[in-house]
Design a protein around this motif. Structure first.
Motif, short mmCIF file in Angstrom:
data_model
loop_
_atom_site.label_atom_id
_atom_site.label_comp_id
_atom_site.label_asym_id
_atom_site.label_seq_id
_atom_site.Cartn_x
_atom_site.Cartn_y
_atom_site.Cartn_z
N LEU A 176 0.85 -1.19 0.00
CA LEU A 176 0.00 0.00 0.00
C LEU A 176 0.88 1.24 0.00
CD1 LEU A 176 -2.58 -1.02 2.78
CD2 LEU A 176 -2.97 -1.06 0.31
N PHE A 177 0.51 2.26 -0.80
CA PHE A 177 1.21 3.53 -0.73
C PHE A 177 0.83 4.24 0.57
CE2 PHE A 177 0.87 3.37 -5.59
CZ PHE A 177 2.13 2.82 -5.72
N TYR A 178 1.55 5.31 0.89
CA TYR A 178 1.22 6.12 2.07
C TYR A 178 -0.24 6.56 1.94
CZ TYR A 178 1.36 9.91 5.50
OH TYR A 178 1.10 10.74 6.56
N ASP A 179 -1.07 6.16 2.90
CA ASP A 179 -2.52 6.26 2.71
C ASP A 179 -3.19 7.34 3.53
OD1 ASP A 179 -2.23 5.09 5.17
OD2 ASP A 179 -3.64 3.45 4.81
N LYS A 180 -2.44 8.39 3.90
CA LYS A 180 -3.03 9.51 4.62
C LYS A 180 -3.10 10.73 3.71
CE LYS A 180 -3.14 7.03 8.36
NZ LYS A 180 -4.41 6.43 8.81
N LEU A 181 -4.22 11.43 3.77
CA LEU A 181 -4.35 12.66 3.01
C LEU A 181 -3.26 13.63 3.47
CD1 LEU A 181 -6.34 14.15 0.98
CD2 LEU A 181 -7.31 15.21 3.03
N ILE A 240 4.28 2.49 -11.57
CA ILE A 240 5.02 1.42 -12.22
C ILE A 240 4.25 0.10 -12.13
CG2 ILE A 240 7.19 0.12 -12.24
CD1 ILE A 240 7.39 3.09 -13.09
N LYS A 241 3.61 -0.10 -10.98
CA LYS A 241 2.80 -1.31 -10.79
C LYS A 241 1.75 -1.03 -9.74
CE LYS A 241 3.13 -6.24 -9.65
NZ LYS A 241 4.01 -7.35 -9.20
N GLY A 242 0.54 -1.54 -9.98
CA GLY A 242 -0.53 -1.39 -9.01
C GLY A 242 -1.70 -0.60 -9.58
N GLU A 243 -2.75 -0.54 -8.83
CA GLU A 243 -3.95 0.19 -9.23
C GLU A 243 -4.67 0.68 -7.98
OE1 GLU A 243 -7.27 -3.05 -10.13
OE2 GLU A 243 -5.39 -3.52 -11.15
N GLY A 244 -5.50 1.71 -8.18
CA GLY A 244 -6.22 2.25 -7.05
C GLY A 244 -6.87 3.56 -7.41
N THR A 245 -6.99 4.44 -6.44
CA THR A 245 -7.68 5.72 -6.61
C THR A 245 -6.81 6.86 -6.10
OG1 THR A 245 -9.86 4.67 -6.34
CG2 THR A 245 -9.73 7.05 -6.01
N ASN A 254 -3.96 -9.52 -2.42
CA ASN A 254 -3.22 -10.71 -1.98
C ASN A 254 -1.72 -10.46 -1.82
OD1 ASN A 254 -5.62 -12.28 -2.07
ND2 ASN A 254 -5.36 -12.54 -4.28
N GLY A 255 -1.37 -9.34 -1.21
CA GLY A 255 0.03 -9.09 -0.93
C GLY A 255 0.86 -8.60 -2.10
N GLU A 256 0.22 -8.32 -3.26
CA GLU A 256 0.97 -7.83 -4.41
C GLU A 256 1.57 -6.45 -4.11
OE1 GLU A 256 -1.29 -7.79 -7.97
OE2 GLU A 256 -1.59 -9.97 -8.03
N ILE A 257 2.78 -6.23 -4.62
CA ILE A 257 3.48 -4.98 -4.38
C ILE A 257 3.03 -3.91 -5.38
CG2 ILE A 257 5.74 -3.85 -4.38
CD1 ILE A 257 5.29 -5.66 -2.00
N SER A 258 2.75 -2.70 -4.86
CA SER A 258 2.52 -1.53 -5.71
C SER A 258 3.82 -0.74 -5.77
CB SER A 258 1.41 -0.66 -5.14
OG SER A 258 0.16 -1.31 -5.21
N ASN A 259 4.10 -0.17 -6.94
CA ASN A 259 5.37 0.52 -7.14
C ASN A 259 5.13 1.85 -7.85
OD1 ASN A 259 8.35 0.17 -9.02
ND2 ASN A 259 8.26 0.50 -6.84
N MET A 260 5.72 2.92 -7.32
CA MET A 260 5.54 4.25 -7.89
C MET A 260 6.86 5.02 -7.85
SD MET A 260 2.76 7.23 -6.82
CE MET A 260 3.17 7.20 -5.07
#
Length: 282
Positions: free
Chosen positions: A25-30, A42-47, A79-85
């Motif tokens: 998960l990326f840093y998830d605080k506003l 680079i990898k991942g999806e979301g909002t 399922n534990g997949e890595i997001s990359n940015m």
């Protein structure tokens, strides 16, 4: 870690900071910061929630986030997949007060004007992604040259503005924490039945005070904003899962009435869910 404001760890000797985020998960605080941010998924999806709007992101998405624009990248956990940015942070003043006003850099003005609203380039994104990959292993000197090439491409690229530009406030830490908790409530639970009372309790405010507070900071009512988040997720799901029934998608995004979902979808997307899937998926 403070939610708002957010301090970018850039030394006084560096004009730009290259950062790689790699986690489930990326840093998830506003949060918000003075530096302009250019990010490439680079990898991942979301909002991406930025100021008063929401936007889906996926692999290859590139975003420019303006100075002090509150934002958060909310990853979809799979399922534990890595997001990359990969991200670049910089302040124009780090290059000197007049650098970007030089006649040789006049074309970059389009970049900075659009950055005020935040924007997403709509063409030649492969070229932009390629520059980010080169930056990853480049020396500081070469990274600066690549940065200027990145600004050049973003200046002439077609752009989709991300915000209305109405939100211009620099939030205090207390306000930032409150808004972060409200947005977290919405983004985590949009698929459930959410009431105004849920938001009021989260914000620890009276109903009247909360409605005024939220409208002033998002230019929307709580339910308008919630509906927009749901429609964005529904639109994204329509394209990602072309065989999934529309009624099931509506239910998964918090709508318990298909006709109501169709009406709201048309309001935000100017078309029906089925027509949107056919046109965007082709």
């Amino acid at each position: 870690m403070k939610a708002l404001p957010f301090k970018i760890p850039k030394t006084q000797h560096n004009a730009i900071l290259f950062q790689e985020d790699s986690s489930t998960l990326f840093y998830d605080k506003l949060h918000q910061h003075e530096e302009i941010q250019i990010s490439c998924i680079i990898k991942g999806e979301g909002t991406l929630l930025i100021s008063d709007t929401v936007h889906p992101y996926k692999q290859g998405s590139v975003f420019v986030i303006g100075s002090w624009q509150p934002h958060v990248f909310r990853s979809i956990y799979r399922n534990g997949e890595i997001s990359n940015m990969f991200s670049i942070f910089f302040s124009p003043s780090s290059f000197g007060e007049t650098f970007f006003n030089l006649s040789e850099l006049q074309k970059t003005h389009a970049f900075f004007e659009a950055a005020t609203y935040g924007f997403q380039p709509t063409i030649r994104t492969d070229d932009l992604v390629s520059i980010f990959y080169k930056m990853q292993s480049a020396s500081e000197y070469d990274r600066l040259i690549l940065f200027l090439e990145l600004i050049k491409l973003l200046s002439v690229n077609s752009k989709k503005l991300l915000t209305t530009g109405l939100f211009t406030q620099i939030l205090s830490e207390h306000e930032g924490k409150r808004m972060s908790e409200i947005m977290d409530l919405i983004l985590t639970n949009f698929h459930k039945k959410l009431s105004l009372e849920d938001a009021v309790t989260t914000a620890n405010m009276t109903k009247t005070a909360f409605c005024k507070y939220f409208k002033n900071r998002t230019n929307r009512t709580f339910f308008d904003f919630l509906t927009e988040v749901r429609i964005h997720h529904a639109a994204d799901t329509l394209l990602r899962y072309p065989d999934l029934p529309i009624q099931l998608i509506a239910e998964q995004c918090g709508f318990n009435n298909l006709s109501h979902f169709n009406r709201k979808f048309r309001h935000y997307k100017d078309t029906t869910p089925s027509a949107y899937r056919d046109s965007q998926g082709s």
